[in-house]
Design a protein around this motif. Structure first.
Motif, PDB file in Angstrom:
ATOM      1  N   HIS A  60       0.762  -1.138  -0.070  1.00 34.41           N
ATOM      2  CA  HIS A  60      -0.110   0.048   0.047  1.00 34.41           C
ATOM      3  C   HIS A  60       0.935   1.321  -0.103  1.00 34.41           C
ATOM      4  CE1 HIS A  60      -3.447   2.586   1.060  1.00 34.41           C
ATOM      5  NE2 HIS A  60      -2.524   3.063   2.000  1.00 34.41           N
ATOM      6  N   LEU A  61       2.231   1.147   0.674  1.00 35.70           N
ATOM      7  CA  LEU A  61       2.871   2.430   0.492  1.00 35.70           C
ATOM      8  C   LEU A  61       3.795   2.542  -0.662  1.00 35.70           C
ATOM      9  CD1 LEU A  61       4.173   1.693   4.250  1.00 35.70           C
ATOM     10  CD2 LEU A  61       2.642   3.263   3.443  1.00 35.70           C
ATOM     11  N   VAL A  62       4.008   1.703  -1.485  1.00 35.74           N
ATOM     12  CA  VAL A  62       4.932   1.714  -2.496  1.00 35.74           C
ATOM     13  C   VAL A  62       4.427   3.143  -3.551  1.00 35.74           C
ATOM     14  CG1 VAL A  62       5.937   0.747  -4.474  1.00 35.74           C
ATOM     15  CG2 VAL A  62       6.005  -0.412  -2.408  1.00 35.74           C
ATOM     16  N   GLY A  63       5.154   3.962  -3.946  1.00 37.20           N
ATOM     17  CA  GLY A  63       4.539   4.872  -4.750  1.00 37.20           C
ATOM     18  C   GLY A  63       4.100   6.175  -4.034  1.00 37.20           C
ATOM     19  N   LYS A  64       4.208   6.162  -2.804  1.00 36.02           N
ATOM     20  CA  LYS A  64       3.564   7.267  -1.923  1.00 36.02           C
ATOM     21  C   LYS A  64       4.901   8.303  -1.644  1.00 36.02           C
ATOM     22  CE  LYS A  64      -0.503   5.414  -0.794  1.00 36.02           C
ATOM     23  NZ  LYS A  64      -2.097   5.972  -1.084  1.00 36.02           N
ATOM     24  N   PRO A  65       4.455   9.648  -1.650  1.00 36.68           N
ATOM     25  CA  PRO A  65       5.233  10.526  -1.347  1.00 36.68           C
ATOM     26  C   PRO A  65       5.416  10.478   0.278  1.00 36.68           C
ATOM     27  CG  PRO A  65       2.949  11.451  -1.846  1.00 36.68           C
ATOM     28  CD  PRO A  65       2.812  10.223  -2.111  1.00 36.68           C
ATOM     29  N   ILE A  66       6.661  10.901   0.642  1.00 34.24           N
ATOM     30  CA  ILE A  66       6.866  10.817   1.879  1.00 34.24           C
ATOM     31  C   ILE A  66       7.634  12.109   2.220  1.00 34.24           C
ATOM     32  CG2 ILE A  66       8.787   9.324   1.751  1.00 34.24           C
ATOM     33  CD1 ILE A  66       8.239   7.996   4.629  1.00 34.24           C
ATOM     34  N   GLU A  67       7.304  12.682   3.287  1.00 36.93           N
ATOM     35  CA  GLU A  67       8.560  13.641   4.001  1.00 36.93           C
ATOM     36  C   GLU A  67       9.089  12.977   5.240  1.00 36.93           C
ATOM     37  OE1 GLU A  67       6.121  17.292   4.341  1.00 36.93           O
ATOM     38  OE2 GLU A  67       6.119  17.585   2.067  1.00 36.93           O
ATOM     39  N   PHE A  68      10.229  13.238   5.586  1.00 36.98           N
ATOM     40  CA  PHE A  68      10.939  12.781   6.844  1.00 36.98           C
ATOM     41  C   PHE A  68      12.078  13.295   6.961  1.00 36.98           C
ATOM     42  CE2 PHE A  68      12.669  11.220   2.866  1.00 36.98           C
ATOM     43  CZ  PHE A  68      14.016  10.991   3.034  1.00 36.98           C
ATOM     44  N   ASP A  69      12.648  13.055   8.177  1.00 31.76           N
ATOM     45  CA  ASP A  69      13.990  13.436   8.553  1.00 31.76           C
ATOM     46  C   ASP A  69      14.922  12.247   9.313  1.00 31.76           C
ATOM     47  OD1 ASP A  69      14.431  16.411   8.124  1.00 31.76           O
ATOM     48  OD2 ASP A  69      13.223  16.684  10.074  1.00 31.76           O
ATOM     49  N   VAL A  70      15.948  12.290   9.220  1.00 32.25           N
ATOM     50  CA  VAL A  70      16.689  11.172   9.758  1.00 32.25           C
ATOM     51  C   VAL A  70      17.522  11.755  10.756  1.00 32.25           C
ATOM     52  CG1 VAL A  70      17.178  10.400   7.328  1.00 32.25           C
ATOM     53  CG2 VAL A  70      18.894  11.931   8.356  1.00 32.25           C
ATOM     54  N   ASP A  71      17.909  10.640  11.819  1.00 33.99           N
ATOM     55  CA  ASP A  71      18.625  10.801  13.071  1.00 33.99           C
ATOM     56  C   ASP A  71      19.958  11.681  12.743  1.00 33.99           C
ATOM     57  OD1 ASP A  71      20.899  10.155  15.020  1.00 33.99           O
ATOM     58  OD2 ASP A  71      19.072   9.227  15.962  1.00 33.99           O
ATOM     59  N   PRO A  72      20.104  12.738  13.308  1.00 27.69           N
ATOM     60  CA  PRO A  72      21.565  13.482  12.999  1.00 27.69           C
ATOM     61  C   PRO A  72      22.780  12.977  13.286  1.00 27.69           C
ATOM     62  CG  PRO A  72      20.376  14.429  14.968  1.00 27.69           C
ATOM     63  CD  PRO A  72      19.655  13.166  14.420  1.00 27.69           C
ATOM     64  N   TYR A  73      22.775  11.757  13.936  1.00 26.87           N
ATOM     65  CA  TYR A  73      24.072  11.326  14.202  1.00 26.87           C
ATOM     66  C   TYR A  73      24.178  10.163  13.591  1.00 26.87           C
ATOM     67  CZ  TYR A  73      24.126  14.747  18.247  1.00 26.87           C
ATOM     68  OH  TYR A  73      23.843  15.983  18.878  1.00 26.87           O
ATOM     69  N   MET A  74      22.958   9.425  13.034  1.00 27.48           N
ATOM     70  CA  MET A  74      23.221   8.268  12.316  1.00 27.48           C
ATOM     71  C   MET A  74      22.089   8.333  11.240  1.00 27.48           C
ATOM     72  SD  MET A  74      23.482   5.374  15.172  1.00 27.48           S
ATOM     73  CE  MET A  74      24.049   3.949  14.239  1.00 27.48           C
ATOM     74  N   LEU A  77      19.163   6.229  10.045  1.00 25.47           N
ATOM     75  CA  LEU A  77      18.114   5.946  10.700  1.00 25.47           C
ATOM     76  C   LEU A  77      16.854   7.061  10.460  1.00 25.47           C
ATOM     77  CD1 LEU A  77      19.784   4.886  14.358  1.00 25.47           C
ATOM     78  CD2 LEU A  77      18.798   3.391  12.501  1.00 25.47           C
ATOM     79  N   LEU A  78      15.704   6.496  10.524  1.00 28.30           N
ATOM     80  CA  LEU A  78      14.606   7.102  10.297  1.00 28.30           C
ATOM     81  C   LEU A  78      14.171   7.837  11.503  1.00 28.30           C
ATOM     82  CD1 LEU A  78      12.216   8.031   8.204  1.00 28.30           C
ATOM     83  CD2 LEU A  78      11.071   6.210   8.798  1.00 28.30           C
ATOM     84  N   ALA A  79      14.216   9.324  11.580  1.00 25.77           N
ATOM     85  CA  ALA A  79      13.844   9.789  12.869  1.00 25.77           C
ATOM     86  C   ALA A  79      12.360  10.334  13.036  1.00 25.77           C
ATOM     87  CB  ALA A  79      14.768  11.033  13.100  1.00 25.77           C
ATOM     88  N   VAL A  80      11.760  10.873  11.857  1.00 23.91           N
ATOM     89  CA  VAL A  80      10.459  11.363  12.049  1.00 23.91           C
ATOM     90  C   VAL A  80       9.810  11.340  10.553  1.00 23.91           C
ATOM     91  CG1 VAL A  80       9.285  13.581  11.961  1.00 23.91           C
ATOM     92  CG2 VAL A  80      11.295  13.455  13.530  1.00 23.91           C
ATOM     93  N   ILE A  81       8.707  10.819  10.619  1.00 21.23           N
ATOM     94  CA  ILE A  81       7.666  10.959   9.477  1.00 21.23           C
ATOM     95  C   ILE A  81       6.687  11.894   9.558  1.00 21.23           C
ATOM     96  CG2 ILE A  81       6.157   9.480   7.869  1.00 21.23           C
ATOM     97  CD1 ILE A  81       7.431   7.007   9.208  1.00 21.23           C
ATOM     98  N   TYR A  82       6.517  12.946   8.694  1.00 20.05           N
ATOM     99  CA  TYR A  82       5.740  14.022   8.801  1.00 20.05           C
ATOM    100  C   TYR A  82       4.457  13.676   7.885  1.00 20.05           C
ATOM    101  CZ  TYR A  82       9.854  16.483  10.195  1.00 20.05           C
ATOM    102  OH  TYR A  82      10.933  16.973  11.148  1.00 20.05           O
ATOM    103  N   PRO A  83       3.235  14.299   8.709  1.00 16.95           N
ATOM    104  CA  PRO A  83       2.118  14.071   8.061  1.00 16.95           C
ATOM    105  C   PRO A  83       1.895  14.962   6.622  1.00 16.95           C
ATOM    106  CG  PRO A  83       1.775  14.743  10.178  1.00 16.95           C
ATOM    107  CD  PRO A  83       3.127  14.878   9.854  1.00 16.95           C
ATOM    108  N   LEU A  84       1.291  14.174   5.579  1.00 15.10           N
ATOM    109  CA  LEU A  84       1.214  14.927   4.270  1.00 15.10           C
ATOM    110  C   LEU A  84      -0.154  15.512   4.088  1.00 15.10           C
ATOM    111  CD1 LEU A  84       2.951  12.101   2.304  1.00 15.10           C
ATOM    112  CD2 LEU A  84       3.869  14.358   2.735  1.00 15.10           C
TER     113      LEU A  84
END
Length: 88
Positions: A60-74, A77-84
C-alpha cells in the motif's frame, strides 16, 4: 527542514523496518526504523497500513510521497515521518 521523496520499497525483518525512498534526484536511500513505532507512524499518515490481524500492508505504501527526517548522528536511521496534506 524535512526531506522528501517517494517510497519505492518496504521491508521488515527481525523487529526492524527498512524504507527505500527515491529522492527527487533519483537516488534511492535505505532508511531503517524500529518496526512497531514506524509502522504506527506510517499508518497515521497513510491509513490502511495495519490490517486486520495486525499484519502490515507494505504494498500500500509503494509509490506514496513521504516527508521525513533522519537521525542527525546516524543518518541511516529514520527519525520522523511528517503528515502529508492530501495523502490517501
Amino acid at each position: 527542514m524535512p526531506l522528501a521523496g517517494t517510497i519505492s520499497g518496504v521491508y521488515g525483518e527481525g523487529g526492524l523496518i527498512t524504507l527505500d525512498i527515491q529522492l527527487p534526484s533519483g537516488t534511492v536511500i535505505h532508511l531503517h526504523g524500529d518496526n512497531g513505532p514506524t509502522v504506527r507512524a506510517l499508518h497515521e499518515v497513510y491509513g490502511n497500513v495495519i490490517t486486520p490481524g495486525h499484519s502490515f500492508a507494505a504494498a500500500h505504501l509503494v509509490g506514496k510521497p513521504i516527508e521525513f527526517d533522519v537521525d542527525p548522528y546516524m543518518p541511516a536511521l529514520l527519525a520522523v515521518i511528517y503528515p502529508l496534506s492530501g495523502s490517501e
